[in-house]
Each structure stands twice: as C-alpha cells, then as structure tokens.
Design a protein around this motif. Structure first.
Motif, PDB file in Angstrom:
ATOM      1  N   GLN A   1       0.819  -1.284   0.102  1.00 57.64           N
ATOM      2  CA  GLN A   1      -0.069  -0.102  -0.066  1.00 57.64           C
ATOM      3  C   GLN A   1       0.853   1.224   0.126  1.00 57.64           C
ATOM      4  OE1 GLN A   1      -3.284   0.051   2.948  1.00 57.64           O
ATOM      5  NE2 GLN A   1      -3.426  -2.098   2.546  1.00 57.64           N
ATOM      6  N   GLU A   2       0.307   2.152  -0.756  1.00 53.77           N
ATOM      7  CA  GLU A   2       1.287   3.512  -1.035  1.00 53.77           C
ATOM      8  C   GLU A   2       1.020   4.459   0.154  1.00 53.77           C
ATOM      9  OE1 GLU A   2       2.392   6.416  -4.409  1.00 53.77           O
ATOM     10  OE2 GLU A   2       0.982   5.106  -4.564  1.00 53.77           O
ATOM     11  N   SER A   3       2.096   5.135   0.578  1.00 61.24           N
ATOM     12  CA  SER A   3       1.894   6.117   1.728  1.00 61.24           C
ATOM     13  C   SER A   3       2.745   7.313   1.073  1.00 61.24           C
ATOM     14  CB  SER A   3       2.237   5.726   3.012  1.00 61.24           C
ATOM     15  OG  SER A   3       2.391   6.679   3.983  1.00 61.24           O
ATOM     16  N   GLU A   4       2.319   8.389   1.177  1.00 65.50           N
ATOM     17  CA  GLU A   4       3.085   9.575   0.543  1.00 65.50           C
ATOM     18  C   GLU A   4       3.667  10.325   1.853  1.00 65.50           C
ATOM     19  OE1 GLU A   4       3.562  10.601  -2.645  1.00 65.50           O
ATOM     20  OE2 GLU A   4       2.191   9.077  -3.233  1.00 65.50           O
ATOM     21  N   GLY A   5       4.729  10.788   1.287  1.00 62.98           N
ATOM     22  CA  GLY A   5       5.564  11.689   2.202  1.00 62.98           C
ATOM     23  C   GLY A   5       6.777  12.296   1.375  1.00 62.98           C
TER      24      GLY A   5
ATOM     25  N   LYS B   1      -0.173  -5.222   8.669  1.00 60.61           N
ATOM     26  CA  LYS B   1       0.935  -4.617   8.230  1.00 60.61           C
ATOM     27  C   LYS B   1       2.188  -5.252   8.762  1.00 60.61           C
ATOM     28  CE  LYS B   1       2.586   0.303   8.898  1.00 60.61           C
ATOM     29  NZ  LYS B   1       2.453   1.424   9.478  1.00 60.61           N
TER      30      LYS B   1
ATOM     31  N   ARG C   1       8.896  -3.117   3.290  1.00 55.83           N
ATOM     32  CA  ARG C   1       8.593  -1.636   2.924  1.00 55.83           C
ATOM     33  C   ARG C   1       9.694  -1.293   2.032  1.00 55.83           C
ATOM     34  NH1 ARG C   1       6.778   0.991   7.564  1.00 55.83           N
ATOM     35  NH2 ARG C   1       6.490  -1.111   8.384  1.00 55.83           N
TER      36      ARG C   1
ATOM     37  N   LYS D   1      10.647   2.197  -1.080  1.00 58.05           N
ATOM     38  CA  LYS D   1      10.284   3.743  -1.553  1.00 58.05           C
ATOM     39  C   LYS D   1      10.893   3.785  -2.777  1.00 58.05           C
ATOM     40  CE  LYS D   1      14.232   5.889   0.943  1.00 58.05           C
ATOM     41  NZ  LYS D   1      14.253   6.756   1.879  1.00 58.05           N
TER      42      LYS D   1
ATOM     43  N   HIS E   1       7.613   8.225  -2.174  1.00 58.70           N
ATOM     44  CA  HIS E   1       6.375   7.208  -2.508  1.00 58.70           C
ATOM     45  C   HIS E   1       6.789   6.003  -1.407  1.00 58.70           C
ATOM     46  CE1 HIS E   1       4.341   9.489  -5.583  1.00 58.70           C
ATOM     47  NE2 HIS E   1       5.571   9.652  -5.998  1.00 58.70           N
ATOM     48  N   TYR E   2       6.114   5.879  -0.236  1.00 62.98           N
ATOM     49  CA  TYR E   2       6.362   4.830   0.366  1.00 62.98           C
ATOM     50  C   TYR E   2       5.679   3.365   0.107  1.00 62.98           C
ATOM     51  CZ  TYR E   2       9.517   7.798   3.164  1.00 62.98           C
ATOM     52  OH  TYR E   2      10.602   8.523   3.604  1.00 62.98           O
ATOM     53  N   PHE E   3       6.299   2.377   0.204  1.00 62.54           N
ATOM     54  CA  PHE E   3       5.339   1.202  -0.241  1.00 62.54           C
ATOM     55  C   PHE E   3       5.306   0.236   0.909  1.00 62.54           C
ATOM     56  CE2 PHE E   3       5.953   3.367  -3.979  1.00 62.54           C
ATOM     57  CZ  PHE E   3       4.806   3.081  -4.856  1.00 62.54           C
ATOM     58  N   ILE E   4       4.451  -0.164   1.737  1.00 66.47           N
ATOM     59  CA  ILE E   4       4.347  -0.828   2.993  1.00 66.47           C
ATOM     60  C   ILE E   4       3.516  -2.158   2.366  1.00 66.47           C
ATOM     61  CG2 ILE E   4       3.669  -1.063   5.382  1.00 66.47           C
ATOM     62  CD1 ILE E   4       4.026   2.148   5.313  1.00 66.47           C
TER      63      ILE E   4
END
Length: 121
Positions: free
Chosen positions: A18-22, A36, A40, A42, A25-28
């Motif tokens: 799942q992508e998380s922005e910061g 979770k 991970r 990025k 682009h982080y992928f966990i």
C-alpha cells in the motif's frame, strides 16, 4: 536491467503493498489478512527518474527481504503474493497463523488474545 518506475510501483501495488506519501512514495506490505508488516520500500518523487537503475532495484529487494531476482519476479508477476508471503514466513518476517497482538504466554488469556486483567482489589 533497469525497470520503469511506473511498472515497479504498479507491480508492488498489485502484490499487496500500500502506498503512503511523504518525502518519497513509500510502499508498505500488508498480508492477505490485512496485517501490516516490516517489508517496505520507497521510490522518489523526482520526475527525472523514469527508470529505476539496477543498483536501486537491489536495494529495494533488500528492503522487501528478497533477493534481487525474486524482487524482479515480484514486480514482473511470476512471483505471486502467496509465494511472497511464504518467503516472508520462512524468513520469520511474518507469521500468518498469529492473529493476536500479544505473544501467547501462560499469563495471557489465549481465548481473547488480551493480557489478563490485574488482580481485583
């Protein structure tokens, strides 16, 4: 061999990341059960980087607990999400049979997975 950044990102999303922005682009990685994990990686926001070079693909593989060829197979699709989870299980990264947030010890109530209540006054 370098891979297009868009293909790497979409490949990760298709396999349970799942992508998380910061600042990147982080992928966990989340298991098929929705848990979770520590896996991970990025990618960069920079528009200049259209392809991810071999050296960075190798680093991304390590972050995902894979050998580089396994990582390429993950994003290119021969390695399924089920197979990826088996690899993570074998390495002790995930334990899909453990649904409790607490380790099972004699002091814990195994029926609820919650720690025991303290002594009643």
């Amino acid at each position: 061999m370098p891979r297009p950044k868009s293909k790497v990102e979409s490949g990760l999303l298709k396999k349970g990341f799942q992508e998380s922005e910061g600042d990147h682009h982080y992928f966990i990685y989340f298991t098929q059960d929705g848990k979770k994990t520590r896996a991970r990686t990025k990618t960069s926001h920079t528009k200049k980087m259209k392809d991810i070079p071999d050296s960075l693909l190798g680093e991304m593989a390590k972050q995902c607990y894979l050998a580089k060829q396994q990582f390429l197979d993950l994003i290119d699709c021969p390695l399924t999400q089920e197979d990826y989870e088996k690899i993570l299980q074998a390495k002790g990264i995930i334990n899909t049979s453990d649904t409790s947030p607490f380790p099972q010890t004699p002091e814990n109530n195994a029926d609820t997975g919650h720690p025991p209540k303290g002594p009643t006054p």
